[in-house]
Enzyme design. Structure first.
Site, PDB file in Angstrom:
ATOM      1  N   CYS A 187      10.129  55.600  43.976  1.00  0.00           N
ATOM      2  CA  CYS A 187      11.065  56.299  42.884  1.00  0.00           C
ATOM      3  C   CYS A 187      11.252  55.026  41.818  1.00  0.00           C
ATOM      4  O   CYS A 187      10.597  54.793  40.956  1.00  0.00           O
ATOM      5  CB  CYS A 187      12.219  56.560  43.507  1.00  0.00           C
TER       6      CYS A 187
ATOM      7  N   LYS B 223      11.382  50.356  49.919  1.00  0.00           N
ATOM      8  CA  LYS B 223      11.641  50.204  48.675  1.00  0.00           C
ATOM      9  C   LYS B 223      12.012  48.855  47.966  1.00  0.00           C
ATOM     10  O   LYS B 223      13.107  48.364  48.705  1.00  0.00           O
ATOM     11  CB  LYS B 223      12.745  51.461  48.326  1.00  0.00           C
TER      12      LYS B 223
ATOM     13  N   GLU C  81      11.053  61.274  48.350  1.00  0.00           N
ATOM     14  CA  GLU C  81      12.111  60.097  48.690  1.00  0.00           C
ATOM     15  C   GLU C  81      13.146  61.118  49.114  1.00  0.00           C
ATOM     16  O   GLU C  81      13.765  62.042  48.821  1.00  0.00           O
ATOM     17  CB  GLU C  81      12.753  59.228  47.391  1.00  0.00           C
TER      18      GLU C  81
END
Length: 291
Positions: A159, A118, A46
């Site tokens: 993440c 995301k 990321e």
């Protein structure tokens, strides 16, 4: 290692700073090292292009997809090396107030094979005064994504998504046999939760988990945990990095996903259910809803 269901994966661990060009230079160096080591699927973390906490500065530096210098440079590199290059995430400008935290899977011809924004925003206050508000400048995605590669089906996540197991179950039910978790886990949360969460998601889904991370103390003062991981569908750690920039490798045989799911077919055993609150005391006329 190559074959219909077998491939070598290389995870690039970085310590990205506040300037895009040196970040890309280091990423390119390690991607080349991964390809030289035989990896045909290479993943970066990321925030590959930029590690920045200031919403104003992120918005100033971020570019639209068609003008993104990091994306163009890494697409060219994937084509040069003939690899599947999974860019963990880049900040892609959507408008004057929002960016996407977007992953890209680039094919060996340098074409974008898949994009994923995301889903879950990291808005937390940690002990010691550490605080993050991704929703101030990132616009969350709206869909889960899987990508068909020659050796198998890849599920995409980033993440903080790791803390939402329903996403991983959905990816597995959509056929994902290996799932990417490019990350920049904080040192504090990483020490407590990183390994156990990665292993849990692998065991729950019967999929390989591949997680390239940021590691160390960054220019912006944030410390990330590192410890890039490749974990088997049975929860075994196949490869792990330390804190410093590096490349970690593992040979993947996706037949192991099918075997794990046959041993414990939990994906087939899921059932819909309602939640009952037993023994709850409520004021007369009050209503209580659970969603």
């Amino acid at each position: 290692m190559s074959g219909a269901r077998r491939f070598r994966a290389g995870l690039v661990q970085l310590r990205s700073g506040r300037s895009v060009t040196p970040n890309l230079d280091k990423a390119v160096e390690l991607i080349r090292r991964a390809a030289k080591g035989g990896a045909v699927y290479v993943q970066t973390p990321e925030n590959t292009g930029l590690m920045e906490l200031s919403p104003r500065l992120v918005l100033e530096v971020a570019e639209t997809e068609d003008r993104s210098v990091p994306l163009a440079r890494l697409r060219a590199l994937a084509g040069e090396l003939g690899i599947f290059l999974h860019i963990g995430s880049l900040a892609i400008k959507l408008d004057e107030t929002r960016v996407a935290n977007r992953s890209y899977v680039i094919d060996p011809e340098g074409r974008v094979a898949a994009r994923y924004d995301k889903l879950h925003m990291f808005d937390v206050d940690l002990p010691g005064g550490e605080s993050y508000r991704e929703s101030q400048y990132f616009r969350p995605g709206e869909r889960a994504v899987v990508a068909d590669l020659p050796f198998g089906r890849l599920g995409l996540s980033i993440c903080y998504d790791l803390r939402f197991p329903a996403l991983y179950r959905a990816l597995a039910l959509a056929g994902a046999e290996f799932i990417a978790v490019p990350s920049a886990f904080t040192k504090q949360t990483g020490e407590a939760h990183w390994l156990v969460l990665i292993r849990a998601r692998a065991i729950e889904t019967g999929a390989f988990l591949l997680a390239a991370t940021q590691g160390g103390l960054h220019e912006n003062g944030r410390a990330t945990y590192g410890h890039s991981l490749i974990v088997s569908p049975w929860g075994e750690v196949l490869a792990e990095g330390g804190e410093d920039p590096c490349v970690v490798f593992a040979d993947i045989d996706l037949a192991a996903s099918e075997e794990a799911r046959a041993r414990i077919p939990a994906l087939k055993h899921g059932r819909n259910f309602e939640v009952e609150i037993a023994g709850a005391t409520r004021a007369e006329g009050a209503e209580q809803k659970v969603s």
